[in-house]
Design a protein around this motif. Structure first.
Motif, mmCIF file in Angstrom:
data_model
loop_
_atom_site.group_PDB
_atom_site.id
_atom_site.type_symbol
_atom_site.label_atom_id
_atom_site.label_comp_id
_atom_site.label_asym_id
_atom_site.label_seq_id
_atom_site.Cartn_x
_atom_site.Cartn_y
_atom_site.Cartn_z
ATOM 1 N N CYS A 142 46.895 19.436 52.789
ATOM 2 C CA CYS A 142 47.142 19.992 51.463
ATOM 3 C C CYS A 142 45.964 19.721 50.531
ATOM 4 O O CYS A 142 45.534 18.575 50.375
ATOM 5 C CB CYS A 142 48.412 19.392 50.867
ATOM 6 S SG CYS A 142 48.751 19.956 49.200
ATOM 7 N N ARG A 148 53.989 15.512 51.636
ATOM 8 C CA ARG A 148 53.241 16.763 51.755
ATOM 9 C C ARG A 148 52.366 16.716 52.997
ATOM 10 O O ARG A 148 52.102 15.649 53.537
ATOM 11 C CB ARG A 148 52.399 17.000 50.508
ATOM 12 C CG ARG A 148 51.337 15.956 50.268
ATOM 13 C CD ARG A 148 50.487 16.305 49.048
ATOM 14 N NE ARG A 148 49.415 15.366 48.886
ATOM 15 C CZ ARG A 148 49.422 14.362 48.032
ATOM 16 N NH1 ARG A 148 50.460 14.177 47.251
ATOM 17 N NH2 ARG A 148 48.406 13.535 47.954
ATOM 18 N N ASP A 208 51.312 23.380 43.504
ATOM 19 C CA ASP A 208 52.357 23.519 44.507
ATOM 20 C C ASP A 208 53.677 23.934 43.853
ATOM 21 O O ASP A 208 54.374 24.817 44.351
ATOM 22 C CB ASP A 208 52.522 22.208 45.279
ATOM 23 C CG ASP A 208 53.312 22.383 46.555
ATOM 24 O OD1 ASP A 208 52.957 23.283 47.354
ATOM 25 O OD2 ASP A 208 54.278 21.634 46.755
ATOM 26 N N TYR A 232 56.158 15.113 45.709
ATOM 27 C CA TYR A 232 54.765 15.378 46.060
ATOM 28 C C TYR A 232 53.974 14.114 46.398
ATOM 29 O O TYR A 232 53.230 14.075 47.371
ATOM 30 C CB TYR A 232 54.086 16.143 44.917
ATOM 31 C CG TYR A 232 52.724 16.683 45.262
ATOM 32 C CD1 TYR A 232 52.596 17.887 45.939
ATOM 33 C CD2 TYR A 232 51.572 16.000 44.902
ATOM 34 C CE1 TYR A 232 51.357 18.392 46.262
ATOM 35 C CE2 TYR A 232 50.326 16.505 45.221
ATOM 36 C CZ TYR A 232 50.222 17.702 45.899
ATOM 37 O OH TYR A 232 48.994 18.199 46.207
ATOM 38 N N VAL A 253 54.496 21.188 50.295
ATOM 39 C CA VAL A 253 55.741 20.500 50.615
ATOM 40 C C VAL A 253 56.682 21.488 51.294
ATOM 41 O O VAL A 253 56.916 22.575 50.782
ATOM 42 C CB VAL A 253 56.403 19.928 49.341
ATOM 43 C CG1 VAL A 253 57.741 19.308 49.656
ATOM 44 C CG2 VAL A 253 55.485 18.920 48.682
ATOM 45 N N TYR A 296 58.960 16.231 40.102
ATOM 46 C CA TYR A 296 58.480 16.761 41.381
ATOM 47 C C TYR A 296 57.309 15.928 41.906
ATOM 48 O O TYR A 296 57.276 15.559 43.080
ATOM 49 C CB TYR A 296 58.068 18.233 41.208
ATOM 50 C CG TYR A 296 57.522 18.858 42.464
ATOM 51 C CD1 TYR A 296 58.368 19.178 43.516
ATOM 52 C CD2 TYR A 296 56.164 19.121 42.600
ATOM 53 C CE1 TYR A 296 57.873 19.748 44.680
ATOM 54 C CE2 TYR A 296 55.658 19.687 43.751
ATOM 55 C CZ TYR A 296 56.519 20.002 44.792
ATOM 56 O OH TYR A 296 56.025 20.557 45.941
ATOM 57 N N THR A 297 56.396 15.589 41.021
ATOM 58 C CA THR A 297 55.228 14.793 41.421
ATOM 59 C C THR A 297 55.648 13.411 41.901
ATOM 60 O O THR A 297 55.247 12.972 42.979
ATOM 61 C CB THR A 297 54.233 14.663 40.242
ATOM 62 O OG1 THR A 297 53.850 15.974 39.823
ATOM 63 C CG2 THR A 297 53.004 13.881 40.642
ATOM 64 N N ALA A 336 49.969 18.900 42.640
ATOM 65 C CA ALA A 336 51.422 19.015 42.508
ATOM 66 C C ALA A 336 51.763 20.188 41.590
ATOM 67 O O ALA A 336 52.709 20.939 41.854
ATOM 68 C CB ALA A 336 52.011 17.721 41.966
#
Length: 158
Positions: free
Chosen positions: A62, A58, A69, A52, A26, A47-48, A66
């Motif tokens: 990738c 993202r 990352d 993410y 990200v 965050y996920t 998550a």
């Protein structure tokens, strides 16, 4: 506790170093919002869900999760989750306790209240104090500011 950061501190700090930036999926700034205790699981879930897993969140190439990352961002920023949460809590708005009763800022009323020495402990609703027999000394109305304080400004504050 509901916390919204204007630009996640760990990402802002991670832009200062580039040692693991290539491994991060990200890019760009983002905002996380979550409720509850600030810990690794809460931050990772936010965050996920909010960064993410969002479409276009993202890069297509990738291959990391998550969790990987987020770990790379923390490592790159030289932060622990405890430090990050400390920064988030320190930047959160706090609501002074004295705003609940609105009886001054010196905490005397609050101290007396918890010691059982205010009019609120002995307040009894009555209809005998007025000529028209209307109710007086209604604690629900007199202490309404406490409920309004909790449900408004204090909800989610420290």
């Amino acid at each position: 506790m509901k916390i919204a950061t204007s630009a996640l501190t760990l990402y802002t700090l991670s832009k200062q170093t580039t040692s693991t930036s290539a491994q991060q999926c990200v890019s760009g700034s983002f905002v996380l919002e979550f409720t509850g205790t600030c810990n690794y699981d809460t931050v990772l879930a936010a965050y996920t869900d909010q960064v993410y897993d969002v479409a276009g969140g993202r890069s297509a190439s990738c291959a990391s999760s998550a969790e990987d990352d987020l770990d790379a961002k923390l490592l790159d920023a030289n932060l622990t989750i405890e430090t990050l949460c400390g920064q988030i809590y320190n930047s959160a708005y706090s609501a002074p306790f004295t705003d609940a009763a609105k009886k001054g800022r010196d905490l005397k009323f609050e101290s007396h209240f918890f010691n059982g020495r205010t009019e609120w402990q002995e307040e009894v609703e009555t209809i005998y104090e007025t000529q028209d027999s209307s109710a007086t000394k209604i604690l629900k109305e007199d202490a309404e500011a406490v409920r309004a304080f909790y449900e408004g400004v204090a909800q989610g504050k420290r």
